[in-house]
Scaffold this motif. Structure first.
Motif, mmCIF file in Angstrom:
data_model
loop_
_atom_site.group_PDB
_atom_site.id
_atom_site.type_symbol
_atom_site.label_atom_id
_atom_site.label_comp_id
_atom_site.label_asym_id
_atom_site.label_seq_id
_atom_site.Cartn_x
_atom_site.Cartn_y
_atom_site.Cartn_z
ATOM 1 N N GLY A 511 8.148 22.522 75.870
ATOM 2 C CA GLY A 511 7.738 22.091 77.203
ATOM 3 C C GLY A 511 7.972 23.133 78.275
ATOM 4 O O GLY A 511 7.692 22.891 79.452
ATOM 5 N N ALA A 512 8.471 24.291 77.917
ATOM 6 C CA ALA A 512 8.751 25.337 78.901
ATOM 7 C C ALA A 512 8.315 26.688 78.357
ATOM 8 O O ALA A 512 8.371 26.936 77.153
ATOM 9 N N ARG A 513 7.899 27.571 79.260
ATOM 10 C CA ARG A 513 7.480 28.913 78.863
ATOM 11 C C ARG A 513 8.697 29.837 78.821
ATOM 12 O O ARG A 513 9.659 29.639 79.575
ATOM 13 N N PRO A 514 8.711 30.853 77.957
ATOM 14 C CA PRO A 514 9.793 31.832 77.984
ATOM 15 C C PRO A 514 9.914 32.431 79.386
ATOM 16 O O PRO A 514 8.903 32.761 80.014
ATOM 17 N N ARG A 530 7.774 46.033 93.286
ATOM 18 C CA ARG A 530 8.278 46.037 91.912
ATOM 19 C C ARG A 530 8.394 44.633 91.331
ATOM 20 O O ARG A 530 8.196 44.452 90.132
ATOM 21 N N THR A 531 8.707 43.642 92.131
ATOM 22 C CA THR A 531 8.716 42.277 91.581
ATOM 23 C C THR A 531 7.311 41.860 91.172
ATOM 24 O O THR A 531 7.127 41.199 90.145
ATOM 25 N N THR A 532 6.325 42.276 91.954
ATOM 26 C CA THR A 532 4.932 41.960 91.603
ATOM 27 C C THR A 532 4.523 42.675 90.322
ATOM 28 O O THR A 532 3.899 42.082 89.428
ATOM 29 N N PHE A 533 4.878 43.963 90.214
ATOM 30 C CA PHE A 533 4.556 44.725 89.006
ATOM 31 C C PHE A 533 5.194 44.087 87.777
ATOM 32 O O PHE A 533 4.544 43.886 86.747
ATOM 33 N N VAL A 534 6.474 43.756 87.869
ATOM 34 C CA VAL A 534 7.187 43.196 86.722
ATOM 35 C C VAL A 534 6.632 41.832 86.350
ATOM 36 O O VAL A 534 6.457 41.515 85.158
ATOM 37 N N ALA A 535 6.320 41.002 87.339
ATOM 38 C CA ALA A 535 5.782 39.671 87.053
ATOM 39 C C ALA A 535 4.464 39.765 86.300
ATOM 40 O O ALA A 535 4.219 39.015 85.346
ATOM 41 N N ASN A 536 3.603 40.700 86.703
ATOM 42 C CA ASN A 536 2.321 40.861 86.013
ATOM 43 C C ASN A 536 2.508 41.432 84.622
ATOM 44 O O ASN A 536 1.824 41.030 83.678
ATOM 45 N N LEU A 537 3.431 42.371 84.475
ATOM 46 C CA LEU A 537 3.705 42.932 83.152
ATOM 47 C C LEU A 537 4.221 41.853 82.210
ATOM 48 O O LEU A 537 3.747 41.720 81.073
ATOM 49 N N LEU A 538 5.171 41.056 82.661
ATOM 50 C CA LEU A 538 5.726 40.001 81.813
ATOM 51 C C LEU A 538 4.678 38.954 81.474
ATOM 52 O O LEU A 538 4.633 38.448 80.343
ATOM 53 N N ALA A 539 3.826 38.629 82.435
ATOM 54 C CA ALA A 539 2.782 37.625 82.187
ATOM 55 C C ALA A 539 1.834 38.077 81.087
ATOM 56 O O ALA A 539 1.297 37.250 80.341
ATOM 57 N N ALA A 540 1.613 39.401 80.960
ATOM 58 C CA ALA A 540 0.756 39.917 79.889
ATOM 59 C C ALA A 540 1.305 39.579 78.519
ATOM 60 O O ALA A 540 0.559 39.530 77.533
ATOM 61 N N GLY A 541 2.605 39.335 78.422
ATOM 62 C CA GLY A 541 3.228 38.935 77.166
ATOM 63 C C GLY A 541 3.537 37.456 77.100
ATOM 64 O O GLY A 541 4.238 37.007 76.177
ATOM 65 N N GLY A 542 3.046 36.692 78.073
ATOM 66 C CA GLY A 542 3.281 35.251 78.063
ATOM 67 C C GLY A 542 4.640 34.843 78.595
ATOM 68 O O GLY A 542 5.110 33.727 78.334
ATOM 69 N N ILE A 543 5.289 35.720 79.352
ATOM 70 C CA ILE A 543 6.630 35.450 79.879
ATOM 71 C C ILE A 543 6.545 35.151 81.368
ATOM 72 O O ILE A 543 5.931 35.915 82.127
ATOM 73 N N GLU A 544 7.172 34.084 81.786
ATOM 74 C CA GLU A 544 7.203 33.718 83.196
ATOM 75 C C GLU A 544 8.318 34.479 83.899
ATOM 76 O O GLU A 544 9.459 34.513 83.433
ATOM 77 N N ALA A 545 8.008 35.076 85.036
ATOM 78 C CA ALA A 545 9.010 35.761 85.857
ATOM 79 C C ALA A 545 9.459 34.813 86.959
ATOM 80 O O ALA A 545 8.644 34.332 87.747
ATOM 81 N N VAL A 546 10.756 34.540 86.994
ATOM 82 C CA VAL A 546 11.312 33.644 88.015
ATOM 83 C C VAL A 546 11.865 34.501 89.144
ATOM 84 O O VAL A 546 12.799 35.288 88.944
ATOM 85 N N ASN A 547 11.280 34.357 90.330
ATOM 86 C CA ASN A 547 11.689 35.162 91.486
ATOM 87 C C ASN A 547 12.380 34.258 92.506
ATOM 88 O O ASN A 547 11.728 33.507 93.227
ATOM 89 N N PRO A 548 13.715 34.330 92.607
ATOM 90 C CA PRO A 548 14.440 33.458 93.531
ATOM 91 C C PRO A 548 14.508 34.006 94.946
ATOM 92 O O PRO A 548 15.093 33.378 95.834
ATOM 93 N N GLY A 549 13.918 35.184 95.205
ATOM 94 C CA GLY A 549 14.048 35.809 96.503
ATOM 95 C C GLY A 549 15.215 36.774 96.524
ATOM 96 O O GLY A 549 15.935 36.936 95.533
ATOM 97 N N PRO A 550 15.443 37.454 97.666
ATOM 98 C CA PRO A 550 16.496 38.484 97.745
ATOM 99 C C PRO A 550 17.870 37.955 97.348
ATOM 100 O O PRO A 550 18.270 36.858 97.750
ATOM 101 N N LEU A 551 18.566 38.739 96.530
ATOM 102 C CA LEU A 551 19.910 38.383 96.063
ATOM 103 C C LEU A 551 20.865 39.537 96.339
ATOM 104 O O LEU A 551 20.441 40.677 96.571
#
Length: 645
Positions: A511-514, A530-551
């Motif tokens: 019920g959840a994506r990696p 870089r968060t945008t680049f990484v999110a798109n790269l991970l999505a190409a492999g079916g991986i969801e990028a969780v971005n909580p905002g600045p930490l």
């Protein structure tokens, strides 16, 4: 092979001076962009701005009259670079050839589909026999078709001889029209026997001896109006062969057919007129244009060598490359097909078939009706012909310094590889020894490396993927599920799509994506790229990028606990890494993360004992990196699951 035109010495000097002026200006721009002096550039501007094709050809940044080549003749005349058909009707253009017989339907239903398609712009037929249609069904399926006006091509596999004789019987029994026209290249009947190329790809086919026997019989009874043998370059292209290799293998197979036909008693001219060529066209329009022009040049040279140059016009059927079609975001295939069809039409193909946009999907996974996907494929060509009027000019790319140079370079490349095949003892010897398989495998590996490193983009697959896309229903497709596929089909985006299949299976199971957590450092302006680049790269492999905002270091531990993923990626600038990176990494380690990656080059990380466990950056092997990440996130699912096509 090609010869360059002669230019007056004074004109040549002026061209050289103009080119030097451009070169100096380009050097200044390159040096400024690299923040170095012009003298420190590692190579000439031309070399730095040139690109290499998979064929090993160099595409330079600028073409001028210095690159002008000798006039390649007129359309329909030797060496046929500008077209093989001297009677091409510019009001008709190339023949819009649609394929029938693959979908479950009766012969009467196929006939209805054919007549409706022809009423809506189809002007050529490609008929599959052995599935929905049998050889005995051809009379019914072709009822009402004017066989003297429409080019028909058979694809009958192991039933090729039976189907060919059935089609000849239908042709012989067809009533004569009130006005009859002499057969031309545009109305040629092709029996579609392709035993030599199918011997490589593994498609069902007939024995070469039987094909040769029928071709001799056809040549003596019908001349060039009916051609028995089809040299199918798509057998090589869809397996990964580059353009030059596809042309070389096609010509080598055709020469093997010529040897068989002349040994059986045909003269060279009659033997040449028993062959047609299928050519794969992909979404590189200039490569498609040059490929068709180069094939005709090389084949004309073969005809000249055997003493029949007047019969050396290669009849070509361009087919959009099944290997370029994606399963993910399949609507993009419409754009790929449009570019391919444009290249085929401008390149002078006699017939063009645009595969349906969902051709890479198994039938039970398609969301559009057959009528809709057929109409889109047909209208892709009709818009080019009737709205853009592409067919009204013969060889519209002729005279372009770039296209002429690319044509000559590709022809020379193909001729050289053809020579290598002849040194192996010819096509059959090269096939039996495994030489052909090795060369195609090398070409495929080169392509796969380019795709894996995302230097070759596949929109919707390795670039700009839509992670929220509805999963493919049913089992992932294999080559046996796809119309027109061979056991050697290797689709361009298959490695990324296999990872997406694994991700979809994980969603179905859990019920959840990696997921992988992003750890953005600094302001949004600092880390957004870089968060945008990484999110798109991970999505190409079916991986969801969780971005909580600045930490920062104080909030990273809590966020990791809330998200609950074992992998995170630090995202920021070089300056931010120097300032906050070590503390952020330490906080991630303290929260239990054993695998922390860096967005950007590893050299941007400050010196210290603890460093990230890898980096996500432009130019990496994305397939290997994403496979490793998916294995860590979904260890229970075998890496080999998913589509094999």
């Amino acid at each position: 092979m090609p010869e360059h035109s002669e230019q007056p010495e004074q004109s040549r000097q002026a061209l050289d001076e103009a080119y030097e002026t451009w070169s100096r200006a380009a050097a200044g721009v390159l040096a400024k962009s690299r923040r170095i002096e012009i003298d420190d550039l590692p190579d000439t501007p031309e070399a730095l701005l040139s690109t290499q094709t998979r064929d090993g050809l160099t595409v330079r940044p600028l073409y001028t009259r210095r690159d002008e080549t000798a006039e390649p003749g007129v359309p329909g005349g030797f060496p046929y670079v500008r077209g093989a058909d001297p009677h091409r009707d510019v009001l008709t253009g190339w023949r819009v050839t649609e394929r029938f017989g693959d979908d479950p339907a009766s012969a009467q239903q196929v006939n209805t589909e054919i007549l409706e398609a022809m009423n809506n712009g189809t002007s050529g037929l490609w008929v599959a026999v052995g599935g929905a249609l049998s050889a005995s069904d051809l009379a019914t399926a072709l009822s009402g078709v004017y066989l003297d006006l429409v080019p028909i091509t058979l694809d009958a596999g192991a039933s090729g001889i039976e189907a060919a004789r059935a089609l000849l019987a239908v042709r012989g029994g067809a009533p004569a029209g009130a006005d009859t026209a002499a057969p031309t290249a545009a109305t040629t009947l092709s029996l579609g026997l392709s035993p030599l190329t199918a011997a490589y790809s593994g498609r069902p086919t007939v024995a070469p001896e039987a094909a040769t026997e029928l071709a001799v019989e056809v040549a003596r009874a019908h001349g060039a109006a009916v051609r028995a043998l089809r040299v199918d370059g798509t057998d090589f292209a869809t397996a990964g062969a580059d353009n030059g290799l596809e042309l070389a293998l096609s010509v080598a197979a055709a020469v093997a057919h010529l040897r068989d036909l002349t040994a059986a008693g045909l003269d060279p001219a009659a033997a040449l007129e028993q062959l047609t060529f299928a050519v794969s066209v992909a979404d590189d329009q200039f490569a498609g244009i040059a490929k068709l022009r180069a094939l005709r040049r090389v084949w004309a040279r073969v005809a000249e060598v055997i003493g029949a140059p007047a019969s050396g016009g290669a009849l070509t059927h361009a087919v959009t490359d099944l290997s370029m079609y994606s399963q993910r975001d399949p609507w993009v295939n419409m754009l790929r097909s449009t570019i391919a069809a444009f290249g085929a039409g401008v390149g002078g193909a006699d017939q063009v078939t645009v595969l349906r946009y969902d051709a890479a999907l198994p039938a039970d996974a398609r969301t559009s009706g057959v009528a809709f996907s057929r109409r889109i494929a047909r209208n892709t060509q009709l818009l080019l012909l009737e709205e853009s009027n592409i067919g009204r000019v013969l060889d519209p790319a002729g005279g372009s310094w770039f296209v002429e140079s690319l044509t000559d370079d590709l022809a020379a490349n193909a001729w050289a590889v053809f020579g290598d095949i002849e040194k192996q003892g010819g096509y059959r010897a090269a096939l039996d020894s495994g030489w052909i398989a090795e060369r195609v495998a090398e070409s495929l590996q080169t392509r796969d490396v380019e795709v894996a490193h995302r230097r070759e983009s596949v929109t919707g697959v390795n670039e700009f993927p839509n992670l929220a896309e509805k999963p493919i229903t049913g089992a992932p497709a294999t080559t046996t599920d796809l119309v027109g596929a061979t056991p050697r089909l290797a689709r361009v985006g298959r490695a990324f799509e296999q990872l997406r299949d694994r991700s979809d299976a994980h969603v179905a199971d859990t019920g959840a994506r990696p997921r992988i957590l992003l750890l953005p450092l600094g302001s949004v302006a600092e880390h957004n790229g870089r968060t945008t680049f990484v999110a798109n790269l991970l999505a190409a492999g079916g991986i969801e990028a969780v971005n909580p905002g600045p930490l920062d270091a104080s909030t990273i531990g809590t966020t990791i606990t809330e998200i609950g993923t074992p992998i995170a990626v630090l995202c920021g600038t070089k300056a931010r890494y120097a300032e906050d990176g070590p503390a952020a990494l330490a906080a991630a380690r303290a929260a239990g993360l054993a695998h922390v990656l860096l967005a950007g080059p590893e050299k941007e990380w400050p010196t210290g004992d603890d460093r990230p466990d890898g980096s996500l950056r432009v130019g990496i092997d994305a397939v290997a990196t994403l496979t490793d990440l998916v294995d860590r996130l979904v260890p229970s699912v075998p890496a080999t699951s998913g589509a094999s096509a």
